[in-house]
Design an enzyme around this catalytic site. Structure first.
Site, PDB file in Angstrom:
ATOM      1  N   GLU A  76      67.019  58.671 116.774  1.00 31.14           N
ATOM      2  CA  GLU A  76      66.952  59.700 116.195  1.00 31.14           C
ATOM      3  C   GLU A  76      67.103  61.040 116.574  1.00 31.14           C
ATOM      4  O   GLU A  76      68.065  61.521 116.282  1.00 31.14           O
ATOM      5  CB  GLU A  76      66.265  60.131 115.104  1.00 31.14           C
ATOM      6  N   ARG A 284      61.695  45.448 124.428  1.00 27.98           N
ATOM      7  CA  ARG A 284      61.675  46.418 123.548  1.00 27.98           C
ATOM      8  C   ARG A 284      60.234  47.357 123.809  1.00 27.98           C
ATOM      9  O   ARG A 284      60.269  48.403 124.135  1.00 27.98           O
ATOM     10  CB  ARG A 284      62.443  46.132 122.608  1.00 27.98           C
ATOM     11  N   GLY A 325      63.243  54.691 130.884  1.00 30.87           N
ATOM     12  CA  GLY A 325      64.966  55.663 131.344  1.00 30.87           C
ATOM     13  C   GLY A 325      65.804  54.495 132.533  1.00 30.87           C
ATOM     14  O   GLY A 325      66.656  55.434 132.813  1.00 30.87           O
ATOM     15  N   GLU A 326      65.831  53.224 132.585  1.00 29.57           N
ATOM     16  CA  GLU A 326      66.803  52.674 133.873  1.00 29.57           C
ATOM     17  C   GLU A 326      67.908  51.897 132.803  1.00 29.57           C
ATOM     18  O   GLU A 326      68.786  51.495 132.979  1.00 29.57           O
ATOM     19  CB  GLU A 326      66.523  51.445 134.001  1.00 29.57           C
TER      20      GLU A 326
END
Length: 444
Positions: A76, A284, A325-326
Site C-alpha cells: 500500500e 513470503r 529487500g532483494e
C-alpha cells in the site's frame, strides 16, 4: 471550501468503539512497540504510534497543502509513493506525509520517498493518539490506500477539516459481509469520504451497498500498476549470473505455508528433462526458512540458504532466498516467475512488479486480492494460471522449451502494465478536483 454533508450520523457502535479504544490503547501500544523494537525501531519512533511526532511539520508556502497518505504496509505504501510522485509534479508547492504500521514499510519509505515527503508510523486508532497526531500535522487532505478504514482516525480527521479519499479501494467478501451487519456505522464511515476510487466495478458496488454516495465512487483500476519498478542491484545481478553460469532458472516467489510442496514437486519433475535447472524459492515470510529448508531436504534436493551466506554452486538445485529487500534483483534475474499465495485461497500477490522486471507470470487460481488484474493479464497472454504441481511443471517446461512463446508472454505482460498505468493520470485529476488541493497547480 465547505465540506460535503455526511450521509449518516455517528452511531452508538461508533461511540462504543471509540470508548473501547481509549481503554485498550496502552495494551495495543505495548504489543505494537514490542514488534517494532524487534525490528530495531528506536523508542522515539515507536512513540509515533501514540501520536508523538518525531519530525516537525514541514514549512509550507502560503496556501500550499500538506497531503497525508496512509497505507498499512509495503504494498500500500508503494502505491502511495506512486501517487505522491505524480501529485508533486502537478502540485510542486505541496508537501506530503506517509504513514504506515510496519517496520519494513518504514525502511522502504526511507529509501524511496522523494524529498517533498516524510514518513511516520500511523497513530493507533484511539482518541488520544489520533488527537496528538492531527494537532501536530494538521493535514489538508488524507488519502487512505486500499482497505484502511479506521473509524476514530477518519472521524477525527474529518471533524478537523481534513478532506478524505479512499484510493485503490478493495474489500474482501468477508469484510463486506461484516460491514453489512453494521450497516448504520458503515454508512457513517462511507459518508466521511469525499472521494472513493476502487480497483474494480465489484468493489464500487460493494461500497455503494454500504452507503457510499454514488457521486463520489469511481472504479479506477489498480494503482500498483503504476508503481516504480522494484530496485535491483547490478552488483548482485552480476554475482548471481556468474554463479549460474548460463543455467536456466525459474522463480517461485512469495510462497506461503502449504505451497512449497507443490513448487518442489514441480521442480523435481522439471529436473528430469532440465537437469541443470535452478529454482530460486522466495518465501513470503523469511522466518519460515528453516521449516522450508527441511522440506527441500526431504524432497531430496540440494539447496543453499542465502541468509547464512551459502554459495550458489553448480550443485545447488534450490536457492532459498530468505532475505528482504532483494526481490527486484531476483525478478530481473529470471524470465519466469510463479507468484505464491495463489495455490491456496490466500489472495495472490502483485504481478505488476514481475511484469515491470520483464518476466512472465505464473499464478494459481487463488488471486482474489487481484481479481481485476489477473483475468485480463491471462487473456492478454502475459500470465498463465495453474492449479497444481503437474500444471506448474508443464507451464515452466513450455516456456523453457519454447523461447519464442516465453518472449511473447513477457512482452504481453509489459504491455498490460503500460496500459494499466495510464489510469494514474485519471486518479490524480480526481484527487486534485475532489480534495481541493489544487493551489499552485501546474498545467499537466
Amino acid at each position: 471550501m465547505s465540506k460535503p454533508d455526511q450521509t449518516a450520523p455517528p452511531t452508538l457502535l461508533f461511540y462504543s468503539y471509540r470508548a473501547l479504544t481509549r481503554l485498550l490503547a496502552p495494551f495495543a501500544y505495548r504489543k505494537v512497540a514490542t514488534k517494532l523494537a524487534a525490528h530495531g525501531v528506536s523508542d522515539r519512533r515507536q512513540r509515533e504510534r501514540l501520536g508523538h511526532a518525531s519530525l516537525p511539520r514541514p514549512d509550507l508556502a502560503a496556501s500550499a497543502p500538506l497531503i497525508w497518505f496512509h497505507g498499512a504496509s509495503v504494498g500500500e505504501s508503494l502505491a502511495a509513493i506512486t501517487l505522491i510522485n505524480r501529485l508533486h509534479t502537478r502540485l510542486p508547492a505541496a508537501r506530503f506525509l506517509l504513514t504506515s504500521g510496519t517496520a519494513t514499510s518504514a525502511t522502504m519509505a526511507a529509501k524511496r520517498l522523494p524529498d517533498c515527503a516524510q514518513h511516520q508510523f500511523a497513530p493507533l486508532d484511539s482518541p488520544s493518539a489520533v488527537g496528538r497526531f492531527l494537532a501536530h500535522w494538521r493535514p489538508d487532505a488524507g488519502i487512505f490506500v486500499e482497505s484502511e478504514l479506521w473509524p476514530v482516525t477518519l472521524s477525527a480527521a474529518k471533524a478537523g477539516g481534513t478532506r478524505l479519499a479512499l484510493v485503490n479501494a478493495r474489500l474482501s467478501a468477508k469484510s463486506v459481509a461484516g460491514w453489512r451487519k453494521k450497516l448504520p456505522t458503515a454508512r457513517y464511515l462511507m459518508g466521511l469520504f469525499d472521494l472513493l476510487l476502487t480497483q474494480n466495478q465489484q468493489v464500487a458496488k460493494d461500497l455503494l451497498s454500504l452507503g457510499a454516495d454514488p457521486a463520489r465512487v469511481f472504479p479506477s483500476g489498480n494503482l500498483k500498476a503504476g508503481a516504480a519498478a522494484l530496485p535491483d542491484s547490478p552488483g548482485l545481478l552480476g554475482e548471481m549470473r556468474t554463479a549460474l553460469a548460463g543455467r536456466p532458472l525459474w522463480i517461485a516467489s512469495s510462497t506461503h505455508k502449504g505451497e512449497e510442496e507443490a513448487v518442489l514437486d514441480a521442480h523435481k519433475a522439471l529436473l528430469q528433462d532440465h537437469p541443470d535447472l535452478c529454482l530460486f524459492l522466495i518465501p513470503r515470510h523469511p522466518e519460515r526458512a528453516d521449516e522450508i529448508g527441511a522440506k527441500i531436504t526431504q524432497a531430496g534436493l540440494a539447496y543453499a540458504k542465502r541468509s547464512t551466506g551459502m554459495a550458489l554452486t553448480s550443485e545447488t538445485q534450490v536457492y532459498l532466498a530468505d532475505t528482504l529487500g532483494e526481490l527486484g534483483s531476483w525478478y530481473a534475474l529470471s524470465p519466469i516467475v510463479f507468484l505464491g499465495g495463489s495455490l491456496r485461497p490466500i489472495g495472490g500477490h502483485n504481478p505488476f512488479e514481475v511484469a515491470q522486471a520483464g518476466a512472465a507470470v505464473l499464478t494459481g487460481p487463488g488471486y482474489s486480492n487481484f481479481i481485476e488484474t489477473y483475468p485480463p493479464l491471462i487473456a492478454a497472454g502475459g500470465a498463465t494460471q495453474v492449479h497444481d504441481a503437474r500444471e506448474l511443471a508443464q507451464a515452466v517446461d513450455l516456456w523453457l522449451t519454447q523461447p519464442e512463446q516465453l518472449q511473447n508472454a513477457r512482452d504481453a505482460a509489459r504491455r498490460y502494465v503500460a496500459e494499466q498505468s495510464g489510469q494514474l493520470d485519471v486518479v490524480v485529476n480526481r484527487l486534485i478536483s475532489s480534495l481541493g488541493v489544487n493551489v499552485l497547480e501546474r498545467t499537466p
